[in-house]
Each structure stands twice: as structure tokens, then as C-alpha cells.
Motif scaffolding. Structure first.
Motif, PDB file in Angstrom:
ATOM      1  N   ARG A  97      30.139  17.595 -11.587  1.00 11.77           N
ATOM      2  CA  ARG A  97      30.930  17.219 -10.963  1.00 11.77           C
ATOM      3  C   ARG A  97      30.389  17.102  -9.712  1.00 11.77           C
ATOM      4  O   ARG A  97      30.042  16.532  -8.929  1.00 11.77           O
ATOM      5  CB  ARG A  97      32.936  16.873 -11.347  1.00 11.77           C
ATOM      6  CG  ARG A  97      33.605  16.298 -10.040  1.00 11.77           C
ATOM      7  CD  ARG A  97      35.051  16.006 -10.417  1.00 11.77           C
ATOM      8  NE  ARG A  97      35.344  15.804  -9.293  1.00 11.77           N
ATOM      9  CZ  ARG A  97      36.758  16.049  -8.087  1.00 11.77           C
ATOM     10  NH1 ARG A  97      35.718  17.350  -8.141  1.00 11.77           N
ATOM     11  NH2 ARG A  97      37.129  15.314  -7.315  1.00 11.77           N
ATOM     12  N   ILE A 114      28.474  14.283  -7.551  1.00 11.16           N
ATOM     13  CA  ILE A 114      29.089  13.709  -6.167  1.00 11.16           C
ATOM     14  C   ILE A 114      27.412  14.022  -5.162  1.00 11.16           C
ATOM     15  O   ILE A 114      27.578  12.889  -3.965  1.00 11.16           O
ATOM     16  CB  ILE A 114      29.750  14.653  -5.708  1.00 11.16           C
ATOM     17  CG1 ILE A 114      31.031  14.297  -6.024  1.00 11.16           C
ATOM     18  CG2 ILE A 114      30.027  14.582  -4.553  1.00 11.16           C
ATOM     19  CD1 ILE A 114      32.250  15.394  -5.633  1.00 11.16           C
ATOM     20  N   ASP A 135      26.140  10.995  -2.991  1.00 11.43           N
ATOM     21  CA  ASP A 135      26.093  10.780  -1.938  1.00 11.43           C
ATOM     22  C   ASP A 135      24.728  10.591  -0.859  1.00 11.43           C
ATOM     23  O   ASP A 135      24.180   9.896   0.266  1.00 11.43           O
ATOM     24  CB  ASP A 135      27.290  11.818  -1.294  1.00 11.43           C
ATOM     25  CG  ASP A 135      28.463  11.398  -1.348  1.00 11.43           C
ATOM     26  OD1 ASP A 135      28.661  10.796  -1.764  1.00 11.43           O
ATOM     27  OD2 ASP A 135      29.201  12.288  -1.492  1.00 11.43           O
ATOM     28  N   GLU A 173      38.767  15.391  -3.502  1.00 11.13           N
ATOM     29  CA  GLU A 173      39.312  14.092  -4.327  1.00 11.13           C
ATOM     30  C   GLU A 173      39.885  13.237  -3.092  1.00 11.13           C
ATOM     31  O   GLU A 173      40.157  12.350  -3.779  1.00 11.13           O
ATOM     32  CB  GLU A 173      40.703  15.248  -5.347  1.00 11.13           C
ATOM     33  CG  GLU A 173      41.863  14.487  -5.513  1.00 11.13           C
ATOM     34  CD  GLU A 173      41.312  13.386  -7.341  1.00 11.13           C
ATOM     35  OE1 GLU A 173      41.508  12.160  -7.446  1.00 11.13           O
ATOM     36  OE2 GLU A 173      39.999  14.092  -7.296  1.00 11.13           O
ATOM     37  N   THR A 201      37.293  10.984  -2.525  1.00 11.84           N
ATOM     38  CA  THR A 201      36.813   9.594  -3.770  1.00 11.84           C
ATOM     39  C   THR A 201      37.610   8.625  -4.374  1.00 11.84           C
ATOM     40  O   THR A 201      38.655   8.829  -4.479  1.00 11.84           O
ATOM     41  CB  THR A 201      36.914  11.191  -4.717  1.00 11.84           C
ATOM     42  OG1 THR A 201      36.172  11.765  -4.011  1.00 11.84           O
ATOM     43  CG2 THR A 201      35.886  10.091  -5.668  1.00 11.84           C
ATOM     44  N   PRO A 202      37.947   7.543  -3.762  1.00 12.71           N
ATOM     45  CA  PRO A 202      35.654   7.066  -3.456  1.00 12.71           C
ATOM     46  C   PRO A 202      35.443   6.914  -2.114  1.00 12.71           C
ATOM     47  O   PRO A 202      36.709   6.516  -1.196  1.00 12.71           O
ATOM     48  CB  PRO A 202      35.873   5.646  -3.900  1.00 12.71           C
ATOM     49  CG  PRO A 202      36.642   5.124  -4.244  1.00 12.71           C
ATOM     50  CD  PRO A 202      38.130   6.211  -4.326  1.00 12.71           C
ATOM     51  N   ARG A 233      31.060  10.432   2.902  1.00  9.76           N
ATOM     52  CA  ARG A 233      29.966  10.145   1.848  1.00  9.76           C
ATOM     53  C   ARG A 233      29.333  11.574   2.716  1.00  9.76           C
ATOM     54  O   ARG A 233      29.440  12.788   2.039  1.00  9.76           O
ATOM     55  CB  ARG A 233      28.686   8.979   2.984  1.00  9.76           C
ATOM     56  CG  ARG A 233      29.468   8.445   1.332  1.00  9.76           C
ATOM     57  CD  ARG A 233      28.315   7.954   0.154  1.00  9.76           C
ATOM     58  NE  ARG A 233      28.763   6.958  -0.549  1.00  9.76           N
ATOM     59  CZ  ARG A 233      28.950   6.667  -1.429  1.00  9.76           C
ATOM     60  NH1 ARG A 233      28.747   7.886  -2.523  1.00  9.76           N
ATOM     61  NH2 ARG A 233      29.145   5.451  -1.825  1.00  9.76           N
ATOM     62  N   ARG A 252      32.046  14.348   1.796  1.00  3.47           N
ATOM     63  CA  ARG A 252      32.163  14.891   0.953  1.00  3.47           C
ATOM     64  C   ARG A 252      31.024  15.355   0.289  1.00  3.47           C
ATOM     65  O   ARG A 252      31.012  16.833  -0.865  1.00  3.47           O
ATOM     66  CB  ARG A 252      31.873  14.469  -0.037  1.00  3.47           C
ATOM     67  CG  ARG A 252      32.883  13.468  -1.736  1.00  3.47           C
ATOM     68  CD  ARG A 252      33.762  12.449  -2.038  1.00  3.47           C
ATOM     69  NE  ARG A 252      31.910  11.904  -2.769  1.00  3.47           N
ATOM     70  CZ  ARG A 252      31.880  10.927  -3.675  1.00  3.47           C
ATOM     71  NH1 ARG A 252      33.157  10.633  -4.608  1.00  3.47           N
ATOM     72  NH2 ARG A 252      30.404  10.210  -4.014  1.00  3.47           N
TER      73      ARG A 252
END
Length: 277
Positions: free
Chosen positions: A29, A33, A37, A89, A92-93, A100, A103
Motif C-alpha cells: 500500500r 502510493i 504520486d 487515508e 486519499t484520493p 500528492r 501523501r
């Protein structure tokens, strides 16, 4: 990576409590990500760099992702991972470039902490389970690049596919005369001695290109491989117990995006790699 002086037993996971699938899914996960990104932000490099500079001027935001910055010696890594997961979380998104960048920072830091404390230390007594984790993580990420990542960034995947595509041989009837016989160039598998040499002298890694392949020598490259990769730079820091390194690694599958990795992650890549020719 050197071992800190504090007791690692507090992080070791009893064998009967090790869930290889859950560990691989959590790591994947963070990596998914980071891949998404990093690739998206690479199309907005100027603005990305401005946002990164703005982010790191904020109080409490650390400018790199070394796990020791987030988890003090002997502390519980979940004290960092649980709130970091909550921030990821919320983002996202992502709705903006700022989302971005933020995250990506939190995912990279979380992966660094997770890899150090949940894998390197957590599975210290179970090398066979750690290998199962690494293999499963590779499978998950390979499937991700072929599906989700390919849908998000088709042009990037086309560039990767073009690099792997063999040259089309001439049609029968138009074959040229065979060239003079000469030894063929064969990529050499990275040996255990090579791995130790590279990690003991990280400067020798920079500029050296490798091909990650989980297949045996002489077998065809499969879709589960990461492809060509190299280390662009590394940083050295003095920690309690010795010197630690953090590497910036570019994987072909990311289309040029770099990810921070510790020594154990680079060791894993090297163990399943050949020298690029």
C-alpha cells in the motif's frame, strides 16, 4: 545497516503471529502510493519542488524519511504508523498537487518505519518468513504495475515496454550473412560477495545499473521483475550503534521516480539482480 545498541527483542514477532500476507499488503500500500504520486508529480516537476520546499518549512515536518527520526530508540513504531496511516487515508484520493506531495512524504516515511521495525527487526528470527514476505510483496507490486499503474500512466508503461522489447529479427529470405563468431556478452548474476562489497562501499553503487529478476540465470525475464534499476545517491548519518545509509533508488517500473530505501531493501534488490550490460 548497522544494528542499534538497544534490545531488539521488543520488536521481534513470535512466529505463530507472523501474517506474511498482511505484512506484504501493508508494505505494498505504501509502495503503490509512492509509485503513483512520484510518477504524477514528475509531470509537474517545477511546482512539485516548490511544494516540497514549502512543506519542509512547516514545523514538525522532517526533511527526510530516516526511521530514527520518527521512532525513538526502543519506542513502539505504531505510535508513528497509526497516525501516519490516518493522514494518508485523509489524503486519499489526493485532490491537489499539495495533497500528492504530502501523501508521498507520509507514505515514504511510513514505509521506512515499517520496513525497519516490522520486517528487519520483527522477522529477525524468521529469515524464511522474511523471504516469503519479500516474494509476496514483489508479486503484488508486479500485478499493480500491470493493472492499476498501467491504467493511470499508459505512456509511462509504453516507455518501459519499449525498453524491454527485443529487436525484431529479419524475415526469412532476407537473412544477412552470419557475422564472425565472437563471445557473446552475458549479464552476470550479482553474487553474495558483490552484495557485501556494494553495501560496505555504497559509493560503488552509484552509477552501476542492475536488472532485477526473480528468475534463475538463463531463464526469460518475467512480468514479476522490477526491471532495470540503479542508485542515484545515498546519504550517511551517524546513529547510536554505528553508521546508517539511506539510498535513493530509481526503478524502471516507476518511469524515473526515485524511492528512499534502507540497506536491507537494497540488499533484497541486489540478491535477485544481474549486472546490466
Amino acid at each position: 545497516m548497522s544494528t542499534p545498541s538497544y534490545d531488539l527483542d521488543v520488536y521481534k514477532i513470535p512466529r505463530n503471529l507472523v501474517d506474511v500476507e498482511a505484512l506484504a499488503q501493508q508494505a505494498s500500500r505504501y509502495l503503490k502510493i509512492a509509485a503513483e504520486d512520484a510518477e504524477f508529480l514528475s509531470y509537474h516537476a517545477t511546482r512539485r519542488d516548490e511544494i516540497v520546499a514549502e512543506l519542509y518549512r512547516q514545523p514538525g515536518i522532517k526533511p527526510n524519511t530516516s526511521p530514527d527520526q520518527f521512532v525513538p530508540q526502543g519506542a513502539d513504531p505504531d505510535v508513528h504508523l497509526i497516525p501516519a496511516d490516518a493522514v494518508i487515508e485523509e489524503l486519499t484520493p489526493p485532490k491537489t498537487l499539495e495533497d500528492r506531495v504530502k501523501r508521498l512524504h507520509f507514505a515514504a516515511a511510513a514505509m521506512s518505519v515499517f520496513s525497519r521495525f516490522k520486517i528487519t527487526y520483527g522477522l529477525l528470527d524468521h529469515p524464511d518468513l522474511e523471504m516469503q514476505y519479500q516474494r509476496r510483496r514483489t508479486q503484488i507490486m508486479s500485478e499493480y504495475y500491470k493493472t492499476e499503474f498501467a491504467l493511470l500512466f499508459p505512456e509511462s508503461m509504453k516507455r518501459v515496454a519499449a525498453k524491454r522489447m527485443p529487436v525484431t529479427p529479419p524475415t526469412r529470405g532476407h537473412l544477412p550473412s552470419p557475422p564472425p563468431s565472437r563471445p557473446s556478452t552475458i549479464s552476470r548474476r550479482v553474487s553474495r560477495e558483490d552484495v557485501d562489497r556494494f553495501l560496505n562501499n555504497p559509493n560503488t553503487l552509484v552509477g552501476t545499473r542492475f536488472v532485477h529478476s526473480t528468475q534463475g540465470e538463463g531463464q526469460d525475464q518475467s512480468d514479476s521483475d522490477y526491471g532495470t534499476w540503479h542508485v542515484t545517491s545515498y546519504t550517511v548519518r551517524v546513529a547510536d550503534g554505528g553508521v546508517e545509509h539511506e539510498y535513493q533508488v530509481v526503478l524502471e517500473a516507476l518511469g524515473g521516480g526515485a524511492l528512499p530505501m534502507d540497506g536491507d531493501e537494497v540488499r533484497y534488490l541486489l540478491q535477485d539482480s544481474t549486472f546490466a550490460v
